[in-house]
Design a protein around this motif. Sequence first.
Motif, short mmCIF file in Angstrom:
data_model
loop_
_atom_site.label_atom_id
_atom_site.label_comp_id
_atom_site.label_asym_id
_atom_site.label_seq_id
_atom_site.Cartn_x
_atom_site.Cartn_y
_atom_site.Cartn_z
N GLU A 172 0.82 -1.21 0.00
CA GLU A 172 0.00 0.00 0.00
C GLU A 172 0.86 1.26 0.00
N LEU A 173 2.03 1.20 0.63
CA LEU A 173 2.90 2.38 0.70
C LEU A 173 3.73 2.57 -0.57
N THR A 174 4.10 1.48 -1.21
CA THR A 174 5.03 1.58 -2.34
C THR A 174 4.42 1.21 -3.68
N GLY A 175 3.40 0.37 -3.68
CA GLY A 175 2.82 -0.09 -4.95
C GLY A 175 3.69 -1.12 -5.65
N ILE A 176 4.69 -1.67 -4.95
CA ILE A 176 5.56 -2.68 -5.53
C ILE A 176 4.89 -4.04 -5.44
N GLY A 177 4.48 -4.57 -6.58
CA GLY A 177 3.72 -5.80 -6.60
C GLY A 177 4.45 -7.00 -6.05
N SER A 178 5.77 -7.02 -6.19
CA SER A 178 6.54 -8.18 -5.75
C SER A 178 6.50 -8.35 -4.22
N LEU A 179 6.14 -7.30 -3.49
CA LEU A 179 6.06 -7.41 -2.03
C LEU A 179 4.99 -8.40 -1.61
N ASP A 180 3.90 -8.46 -2.37
CA ASP A 180 2.85 -9.44 -2.08
C ASP A 180 3.38 -10.85 -2.30
N ALA A 181 4.13 -11.05 -3.39
CA ALA A 181 4.70 -12.36 -3.68
C ALA A 181 5.75 -12.74 -2.64
N ILE A 182 6.56 -11.76 -2.22
CA ILE A 182 7.57 -12.03 -1.20
C ILE A 182 6.91 -12.42 0.11
N GLY A 183 5.82 -11.72 0.46
CA GLY A 183 5.07 -12.08 1.66
C GLY A 183 4.55 -13.51 1.57
N ALA A 184 4.07 -13.89 0.38
CA ALA A 184 3.58 -15.25 0.18
C ALA A 184 4.70 -16.27 0.33
N LEU A 185 5.89 -15.93 -0.15
CA LEU A 185 7.04 -16.84 -0.03
C LEU A 185 7.44 -17.03 1.43
N ILE A 186 7.38 -15.96 2.22
CA ILE A 186 7.71 -16.09 3.64
C ILE A 186 6.66 -16.94 4.35
N ILE A 187 5.39 -16.73 3.99
CA ILE A 187 4.32 -17.57 4.55
C ILE A 187 4.54 -19.03 4.16
N ALA A 188 5.00 -19.24 2.92
CA ALA A 188 5.29 -20.61 2.46
C ALA A 188 6.39 -21.24 3.31
N TYR A 189 7.43 -20.46 3.61
CA TYR A 189 8.53 -20.98 4.44
C TYR A 189 8.04 -21.34 5.84
N LEU A 190 7.23 -20.45 6.44
CA LEU A 190 6.71 -20.72 7.77
C LEU A 190 5.76 -21.92 7.75
N SER A 191 5.01 -22.07 6.66
CA SER A 191 4.11 -23.22 6.52
C SER A 191 4.91 -24.52 6.42
N TRP A 192 6.02 -24.46 5.70
CA TRP A 192 6.89 -25.64 5.59
C TRP A 192 7.42 -26.03 6.97
N LYS A 193 7.82 -25.04 7.77
CA LYS A 193 8.32 -25.34 9.12
C LYS A 193 7.21 -25.95 9.97
N GLU A 194 6.00 -25.41 9.85
CA GLU A 194 4.88 -25.96 10.62
C GLU A 194 4.58 -27.40 10.20
N GLY A 195 4.68 -27.65 8.88
CA GLY A 195 4.45 -29.01 8.39
C GLY A 195 5.48 -29.98 8.93
N LYS A 196 6.74 -29.56 8.92
CA LYS A 196 7.82 -30.40 9.42
C LYS A 196 7.62 -30.70 10.91
#
Length: 215
Positions: A172-196
């Motif tokens: 919302e502050l920058t309009g940089i679309g990749s920030l949403d994807a980066i956030g999703a990647l971090i959530i993916a990493y945390l999800s992988w840890k929870e799965g493990k």
Amino acid sequence: MGGKGIKDLYGKAHLLAVITIIYNLVEGVASMGLGAADETLALFGFGVDSFIEVISAVGVWHMLGRIRINGEEERDRFEQTALRITGGAFYILTAGLIASAVINMVQHHKPETTLWGIVISSVSISFMWLLIRQKMKVGKALSSPAILADAACSRACLYLSLVLMAASVGYELTGIGSLDAIGALIIAYLSWKEGKEAFGKAAGLACSCSCSCHD
């Protein structure tokens, strides 16, 4: 502590598990629906994660009911199965989020808005903070590793909410679309840890959920 006091504490722990299930169901529906509508991958992935947490919370709810009856904290077959399903679902979510995030970054995709991500993460952070405090209080009073482990898992959900908040505010502050994807990647990493960790607990390893259950 008298028998009635212990019974009341287990009753409170059982209620907290039910509240966790209901909240994650509502949060999952809202996050997935709004995430799909606004084309924000981080919020959508956060919603899927909430639904997976429901499976784990049902296992905890079942376990607390059993502990109230016989006092045995060792996981039974139902809880081990719930943990394995949870772990597998987290791994599938991880793969899906990584693939979608890469595609979004290659295509320079931008969400319509991430305002709902800010709203939902704000509510989640506040709710999880209160839930963690209550679970820790009950777990310490009962000296229960199971309840303290559940509190640690709620703390992992708090971290996911913080990631969603950062990604949503950043976009919302920058309009940089990749920030949403980066956030999703971090959530993916945390999800992988929870799965493990879910598979580890199903195998009888010590609880963690990304945090020590004795904090």
